[in-house]
Design a protein around this motif. Sequence first.
Motif, PDB file in Angstrom:
ATOM      1  N   ARG A  49       0.837  -1.202   0.000  1.00 16.07           N
ATOM      2  CA  ARG A  49       0.000   0.000   0.000  1.00 16.07           C
ATOM      3  C   ARG A  49       0.879   1.262   0.000  1.00 16.07           C
ATOM      4  NH1 ARG A  49      -5.272  -1.232   1.535  1.00 16.07           N
ATOM      5  NH2 ARG A  49      -5.746  -3.334   0.790  1.00 16.07           N
ATOM      6  N   GLU A  50       0.262   2.428   0.293  1.00 14.11           N
ATOM      7  CA  GLU A  50       0.973   3.701   0.326  1.00 14.11           C
ATOM      8  C   GLU A  50       0.852   4.319   1.710  1.00 14.11           C
ATOM      9  OE1 GLU A  50       1.109   8.085  -1.919  1.00 14.11           O
ATOM     10  OE2 GLU A  50      -0.490   6.649  -2.379  1.00 14.11           O
ATOM     11  N   ALA A  51       1.944   4.929   2.160  1.00 15.89           N
ATOM     12  CA  ALA A  51       1.947   5.659   3.429  1.00 15.89           C
ATOM     13  C   ALA A  51       2.300   7.112   3.142  1.00 15.89           C
ATOM     14  CB  ALA A  51       2.940   5.046   4.407  1.00 15.89           C
ATOM     15  N   VAL A  52       1.648   8.042   3.860  1.00 17.05           N
ATOM     16  CA  VAL A  52       1.884   9.476   3.678  1.00 17.05           C
ATOM     17  C   VAL A  52       2.123  10.115   5.042  1.00 17.05           C
ATOM     18  CG1 VAL A  52       0.983  11.649   2.795  1.00 17.05           C
ATOM     19  CG2 VAL A  52       0.398   9.501   1.634  1.00 17.05           C
ATOM     20  N   PHE A  53       3.295  10.756   5.199  1.00 16.60           N
ATOM     21  CA  PHE A  53       3.600  11.523   6.407  1.00 16.60           C
ATOM     22  C   PHE A  53       3.372  13.001   6.105  1.00 16.60           C
ATOM     23  CE2 PHE A  53       6.088   7.702   7.322  1.00 16.60           C
ATOM     24  CZ  PHE A  53       5.767   7.487   8.645  1.00 16.60           C
ATOM     25  N   THR A 121       2.748  22.991   4.273  1.00 16.30           N
ATOM     26  CA  THR A 121       2.612  21.554   4.537  1.00 16.30           C
ATOM     27  C   THR A 121       3.461  20.771   3.543  1.00 16.30           C
ATOM     28  OG1 THR A 121       0.368  21.850   5.378  1.00 16.30           O
ATOM     29  CG2 THR A 121       1.016  19.621   4.721  1.00 16.30           C
ATOM     30  N   TRP A 122       4.331  19.910   4.074  1.00 15.33           N
ATOM     31  CA  TRP A 122       5.177  19.032   3.261  1.00 15.33           C
ATOM     32  C   TRP A 122       4.763  17.588   3.526  1.00 15.33           C
ATOM     33  CZ3 TRP A 122       6.531  23.607   5.196  1.00 15.33           C
ATOM     34  CH2 TRP A 122       7.252  24.496   4.387  1.00 15.33           C
ATOM     35  N   ARG A 123       4.445  16.879   2.485  1.00 15.18           N
ATOM     36  CA  ARG A 123       4.017  15.487   2.629  1.00 15.18           C
ATOM     37  C   ARG A 123       5.035  14.559   1.974  1.00 15.18           C
ATOM     38  NH1 ARG A 123      -1.042  18.083   1.941  1.00 15.18           N
ATOM     39  NH2 ARG A 123      -2.424  17.688   3.740  1.00 15.18           N
ATOM     40  N   LEU A 124       5.382  13.514   2.730  1.00 16.41           N
ATOM     41  CA  LEU A 124       6.289  12.480   2.227  1.00 16.41           C
ATOM     42  C   LEU A 124       5.453  11.273   1.823  1.00 16.41           C
ATOM     43  CD1 LEU A 124       9.258  11.472   1.845  1.00 16.41           C
ATOM     44  CD2 LEU A 124       9.072  10.508   4.155  1.00 16.41           C
ATOM     45  N   HIS A 125       5.503  10.871   0.543  1.00 21.35           N
ATOM     46  CA  HIS A 125       4.728   9.742   0.008  1.00 21.35           C
ATOM     47  C   HIS A 125       5.659   8.551  -0.208  1.00 21.35           C
ATOM     48  CE1 HIS A 125       1.286  12.437  -1.107  1.00 21.35           C
ATOM     49  NE2 HIS A 125       2.277  13.337  -1.174  1.00 21.35           N
ATOM     50  N   ILE A 126       5.284   7.411   0.348  1.00 21.22           N
ATOM     51  CA  ILE A 126       6.026   6.165   0.118  1.00 21.22           C
ATOM     52  C   ILE A 126       5.037   5.169  -0.467  1.00 21.22           C
ATOM     53  CG2 ILE A 126       7.544   4.410   1.108  1.00 21.22           C
ATOM     54  CD1 ILE A 126       7.998   6.283   3.476  1.00 21.22           C
ATOM     55  N   ARG A 127       5.207   4.810  -1.740  1.00 22.57           N
ATOM     56  CA  ARG A 127       4.278   3.931  -2.442  1.00 22.57           C
ATOM     57  C   ARG A 127       4.822   2.502  -2.492  1.00 22.57           C
ATOM     58  NH1 ARG A 127       4.863   8.440  -5.448  1.00 22.57           N
ATOM     59  NH2 ARG A 127       6.248   7.330  -6.879  1.00 22.57           N
TER      60      ARG A 127
END
Length: 421
Positions: A49-53, A121-127
């Motif tokens: 899945r994907e996680a978003v910080f 806002t800064w978002r880190l996406h890990i797919r």
Amino acid sequence: MSSGTRLFLALYVINTVTASGGHQVTSTPAPVGPVFAAPVGNQTAAIGREAVFTCSIRNIEKYKVGWLRTSDRTILSVHARTVTHNTRISVSYETGGGGGVAGDSGNSGSNQTSDEGKIGTWRLHIRHLKESDRDCYMCQINTSPMRSEEGCLDILVPPDIVYGGETSADLAVSEGDNATLTCRATGRPAPRVSWRREDGEQILIRSPSSTSSGVASLTRHDTFNGSSLQFHRVERKQMGAYLCIASNDVPPAVSKRVTLAVNFAPAVKVPNQLLGAPLGTDVQLECYVEAFPNTINYWLKHRGEMLLDGPKYSIREERSGYRVLMWLLIRRFTQEDVGTYNCVSTNSLGKAEGTLRLYEIKIFGIDMGGRANDHISIHGGLAEAARGSGAARRGGAYMKMNTFHKVCFVLLILLPQFWPR
């Protein structure tokens, strides 16, 4: 401090008080620089899945924001630019209104809006998450000293059964020995392991503690929970295919099939050892065999001649697990067929046989060539009246009769001979 310096400070205070009309003026504190508007927080996601910080910062001003992997301090992004070579990782940036703050320029009376108070806002996406992504990730501002917020990522992994020495392969043991089926599974969270029989029957487990009679009882389970399934003094009825099922609420659940074979020498049971039939009828003999591994089965006549399937004899068997049902049909029973028959079963562990004796039942004054639909079935020396199409029935001999009166006549002759005195 010199007297001149003290005089300067005193004059400064006096002038300040005078300019304010005799009232003390409280100055506005200087800006404190960037601050985190909210914690980064932890994330939990399933593999694939994907996680978003999310990192929200107020008053970023001239400073820059970066994302780092905490364990090895790998820099993933700088401000709105991704710098890692991992194509599954990206960063996005957006600015939101936190409300501008009006600044006072003194007596001029003019207002101007600054960037102070706005939130970025800064978002880190890990797919396409992998287990190797399980780590903590830091949002860092390049102030002095540096300011940072951290969030950790936990990866949920569906269960997987470990093959090899830690999980049982198909197992064969001798009857009366102990046997253990094991199944080890990995996953996050740790999987639950349970056992079921493939055929839907209940699992029989012998309790290690003996009963008052000295015999350990067998308990029945639809499902047995645990990675090890232990059989004490295993019996043939515990033989079968068992399914190890691992689940941890992260789909899909997985299973492995393990076969338990219980080896034992043949045992033969004969339901009717003494059979009688009139001449000219068909006679069926049967034997029940229990054995594993599979047996070679055959019939002997007068303890010498091996019977073969053909016009005179019809030989067949039905196998279900470790049980075999053997049939021998003798067509057109004659005086030469009277005698002893043996059903023989043999495998690598031993040999067993059952004995059946076939004799003639003499019936006088009955026309054996009748073609009526009424018939009589004689099974094991007893007579049973039946009406039907004349199809053969298991374990008996049949003869056709012209009328119902002849059936009654036969019963009157035979019943006194076998009625217990």
